[in-house]
Design an enzyme around this catalytic site. Structure first.
Site, PDB file in Angstrom:
ATOM      1  N   ASP A  34      33.807  -0.252  -2.540  1.00  0.00           N
ATOM      2  CA  ASP A  34      34.676   0.890  -2.259  1.00  0.00           C
ATOM      3  C   ASP A  34      36.052   0.748  -2.918  1.00  0.00           C
ATOM      4  OD1 ASP A  34      35.460  -1.192  -0.742  1.00  0.00           O
ATOM      5  OD2 ASP A  34      35.516  -0.115   1.165  1.00  0.00           O
ATOM      6  N   HIS A 237      37.230  -6.108 -32.555  1.00  0.00           N
ATOM      7  CA  HIS A 237      37.462  -5.669 -31.171  1.00  0.00           C
ATOM      8  C   HIS A 237      37.434  -6.835 -30.185  1.00  0.00           C
ATOM      9  CE1 HIS A 237      36.028  -1.376 -32.378  1.00  0.00           C
ATOM     10  NE2 HIS A 237      37.273  -1.609 -32.703  1.00  0.00           N
ATOM     11  N   ASP A 254      47.117  -7.111 -30.907  1.00  0.00           N
ATOM     12  CA  ASP A 254      47.083  -5.648 -30.991  1.00  0.00           C
ATOM     13  C   ASP A 254      47.227  -5.149 -29.560  1.00  0.00           C
ATOM     14  OD1 ASP A 254      46.527  -2.956 -31.264  1.00  0.00           O
ATOM     15  OD2 ASP A 254      44.794  -3.244 -32.585  1.00  0.00           O
ATOM     16  N   ASP A 265      50.848   1.740 -30.028  1.00  0.00           N
ATOM     17  CA  ASP A 265      49.762   0.940 -30.606  1.00  0.00           C
ATOM     18  C   ASP A 265      50.348   0.064 -31.719  1.00  0.00           C
ATOM     19  OD1 ASP A 265      47.352   0.005 -31.538  1.00  0.00           O
ATOM     20  OD2 ASP A 265      46.612   1.938 -32.268  1.00  0.00           O
ATOM     21  N   HIS A 344      38.080  -1.229 -42.085  1.00  0.00           N
ATOM     22  CA  HIS A 344      38.453  -0.094 -41.221  1.00  0.00           C
ATOM     23  C   HIS A 344      39.435   0.817 -41.947  1.00  0.00           C
ATOM     24  CE1 HIS A 344      42.378  -1.911 -40.205  1.00  0.00           C
ATOM     25  NE2 HIS A 344      41.754  -3.047 -39.958  1.00  0.00           N
ATOM     26  N   HIS A 348      45.046   6.303 -37.508  1.00  0.00           N
ATOM     27  CA  HIS A 348      44.433   7.350 -36.684  1.00  0.00           C
ATOM     28  C   HIS A 348      45.562   8.117 -36.021  1.00  0.00           C
ATOM     29  CE1 HIS A 348      45.355   4.631 -33.292  1.00  0.00           C
ATOM     30  NE2 HIS A 348      44.875   3.663 -34.045  1.00  0.00           N
ATOM     31  N   HIS A 355      43.390   6.739 -29.726  1.00  0.00           N
ATOM     32  CA  HIS A 355      42.771   7.414 -30.879  1.00  0.00           C
ATOM     33  C   HIS A 355      42.824   8.884 -30.524  1.00  0.00           C
ATOM     34  CE1 HIS A 355      40.398   3.506 -31.903  1.00  0.00           C
ATOM     35  NE2 HIS A 355      41.668   3.423 -32.173  1.00  0.00           N
ATOM     36  N   GLU A 378      48.003   0.887 -40.299  1.00  0.00           N
ATOM     37  CA  GLU A 378      47.518  -0.420 -39.867  1.00  0.00           C
ATOM     38  C   GLU A 378      46.510  -1.076 -40.812  1.00  0.00           C
ATOM     39  OE1 GLU A 378      44.747  -0.307 -36.515  1.00  0.00           O
ATOM     40  OE2 GLU A 378      45.242   1.800 -36.209  1.00  0.00           O
ATOM     41  N   TYR A 382      40.438  -9.418 -43.246  1.00  0.00           N
ATOM     42  CA  TYR A 382      39.693 -10.304 -42.342  1.00  0.00           C
ATOM     43  C   TYR A 382      38.710 -11.102 -43.189  1.00  0.00           C
ATOM     44  CZ  TYR A 382      41.610  -6.465 -39.713  1.00  0.00           C
ATOM     45  OH  TYR A 382      42.480  -5.514 -39.227  1.00  0.00           O
ATOM     46  N   ARG A 399      46.355  -8.195 -39.351  1.00  0.00           N
ATOM     47  CA  ARG A 399      46.584  -6.737 -39.343  1.00  0.00           C
ATOM     48  C   ARG A 399      48.048  -6.531 -38.997  1.00  0.00           C
ATOM     49  NH1 ARG A 399      42.744  -5.470 -36.473  1.00  0.00           N
ATOM     50  NH2 ARG A 399      43.549  -5.204 -34.369  1.00  0.00           N
ATOM     51  N   GLU A 401      50.403  -3.292 -37.793  1.00  0.00           N
ATOM     52  CA  GLU A 401      50.247  -1.897 -37.360  1.00  0.00           C
ATOM     53  C   GLU A 401      51.535  -1.361 -36.764  1.00  0.00           C
ATOM     54  OE1 GLU A 401      47.427  -1.317 -34.102  1.00  0.00           O
ATOM     55  OE2 GLU A 401      47.260   0.802 -34.637  1.00  0.00           O
TER      56      GLU A 401
HETATM   57  N1  GLY Z   1      44.354  -0.594 -30.845  1.00  0.00           N
HETATM   58  C1  GLY Z   1      43.387   0.273 -31.346  1.00  0.00           C
HETATM   59  C2  GLY Z   1      43.590   0.533 -32.758  1.00  0.00           C
HETATM   60  O1  GLY Z   1      44.420  -0.081 -33.381  1.00  0.00           O
HETATM   61  O2  GLY Z   1      42.995   1.412 -33.314  1.00  0.00           O
HETATM   62 MN    MN Z   2      45.531   1.651 -34.027  1.00  0.00          MN
HETATM   63 MN    MN Z   3      46.016  -1.196 -32.502  1.00  0.00          MN
END
Ligand code: GLY
Ligand code: MN
Ligand code: MN
Length: 432
Positions: A34, A237, A254, A265, A344, A348, A355, A378, A382, A399, A401
């Site tokens: 619950d 991820h 991240d 982000d 990637h 975004h 996103h 970003e 890798y 990365r 970003e």
């Molecule tokens: N943290 C999610 C992205 O960078 O897209």
């Molecule tokens: Mn992002």
């Molecule tokens: Mn991110």
């Protein structure tokens, strides 16, 4: 009184002409037995109302004059003792500027009447089967009254097509919240850099981030933080965040907070020891150059694709120079050989959802950047271990970003610049 919500409801009302829009907030979700997950409203519903309570539905009726109606929980003395304050329909009407408000328990009776003789219903379709079923129930109730001369809406249209376009261009109120969210996240990243030492665990650094988010008034992290030491950074991820941090490795973080419904982000990558090694430096500088090129391409009138193309070109040339890719730049770009290390996209939309909503193409073409759009920039690299890759680069994942607002005139405003990213700035912060 916050007028932006009223303004947005008017804008929706004009877009639906003689239709009716019906948008529910998110349901509460059980975590186990619950105990509930912390409650988070639906992004569309909150965009139109600023109302935080579960079990609510907003209705916007097109035409002149347009009307907006809120269904919400009734006042309930006992439940308020256990669970806390509820506005109730009367107070919600004045505080949130609705033409009418009703208790949510009345929706089955009232909604079929509201949709009578309307051209179309605009609602989120196919997201929650519960909601789809309820909507069909109300529609069929109205249809059953055909012999009384009542017509039911002939079309059911996904309201997200209109709302996504509205949400894509942020208004000044939204930009203000996003700048504040970005600032909190930037400070949290600085604290995380300062807290990082060999032999600490990834989750200890995650705790620094979450502590700062909360301390500064953020309600939630905008997404599950990635705190990835060494080769974990090559898992895009990675969220386990439970490994020890080794001297000599990089740490990729991240993480971003959500403030008043808006996400930030940020990614930074830095050495656990505070000092970059030679190979780490080479890859880091390359990703930073790629990010710089993408930022320069982020300007009104440019295609959505321009920052990605700019970053990819810099990275691909760098991979050739470092002997990670082979052949001419044109060939490496054309056959996507670079995607072994950069798989990637460069960004975004960012907004209420990390996103965020909004199409990336218009009539089959990448859309143009417009003032008030907010996006991430970003690029990354890798490199997993493999016999054909120089060993000095194995397990480096980087990365960088930042979050950018497309300016009115030209260029973009980087709202996450409070956290260092040049090698010198990172090394001097970490040696302080
Ligand atoms: N943290 C999610 C992205 O960078 O897209
Ligand atoms: Mn992002
Ligand atoms: Mn991110």
């Amino acid at each position: 009184m916050k007028t932006q919500f009223v303004r947005r409801r008017h804008e929706l009302a004009s877009a639906i002409k003689f239709g009716i829009a019906v948008i529910p907030t998110a349901a509460e979700r059980i975590r186990n037995k619950d105990a509930h997950f912390p409650y988070r409203f639906d992004s569309y519903f909150h965009y139109l109302t600023g109302f935080n309570e579960p079990e609510s539905v907003v209705v916007v009726i097109g035409g002149k004059p347009s009307r907006s109606i809120l269904f919400c929980r009734a006042k309930h003395e006992e439940r308020e003792i256990w669970d806390g304050f509820r506005y109730g329909p009367e107070e919600a009407k004045t505080q949130f500027n609705f033409d009418d408000t009703f208790a949510i328990d009345e929706i089955d009776k009232i909604l079929p009447q509201l949709i009578e003789n309307k051209d179309a219903i605009f609602t989120p379709i196919g997201i929650e089967s519960n909601w789809d079923n309820k909507m069909m129930g109300w529609l069929n109730k109205t249809r059953s009254r055909a012999r009384e001369g009542i017509t039911a809406p002939a079309s059911l249209i996904d309201v997200r097509e209109i709302l996504d376009e509205m949400r894509l261009i942020k208004d000044p109120d939204e930009l203000d919240v996003m700048r504040r969210a970005a600032k909190i996240s930037a400070e949290a990243h600085v604290n995380a850099m300062l807290a990082t030492k060999p032999e600490k665990y990834e989750y200890e650094i995650e705790a620094e981030l979450l502590y700062h988010f909360k301390k500064k008034g953020s309600q939630f992290p905008a997404y599950t933080s990635i705190v990835a030491g060494g080769k974990n950074a090559c898992v895009l991820h990675y969220i386990e965040n439970n490994a020890v941090l080794n001297d000599g490795d990089l740490l990729l973080i991240d993480a971003g907070c959500e403030l008043d419904g808006y996400a930030s982000d940020i990614t930074r990558t830095f050495p656990v020891s505070g000092k970059f090694s030679g190979p780490q430096r080479m890859i880091y500088e390359l990703v930073l150059d790629a990010q710089q090129a993408a930022m320069e391409a982020t300007s009104r009138g440019n295609s959505w694709q321009a920052p990605h193309d700019a970053a990819t070109k810099v990275l691909a040339q760098g991979f050739i120079d470092l002997k990670l890719c082979h052949g001419s730049l044109d060939k490496v770009l054309e056959n996507r050989e670079y995607s072994r290390y950069y798989m990637h996209r460069t960004g975004h939309w960012l907004g209420r959802d990390v996103h965020d909503v909004g199409n990336y193409k218009d009539d089959g073409q990448w859309r143009s950047l417009e003032p008030g759009m907010v996006l991430t920039i970003e690029p990354g690299c890798y490199i997993r271990s493999a016999p054909d890759i120089p060993e000095q680069f194995w397990n480096i994942g980087i990365r960088i970003e930042d979050d950018a607002i497309v300016n009115q005139d030209s260029g973009c405003e980087i709202i996450t610049s409070g956290v260092p990213k040049t090698i010198n700035d990172i090394e001097s912060l970490m040696s302080a």
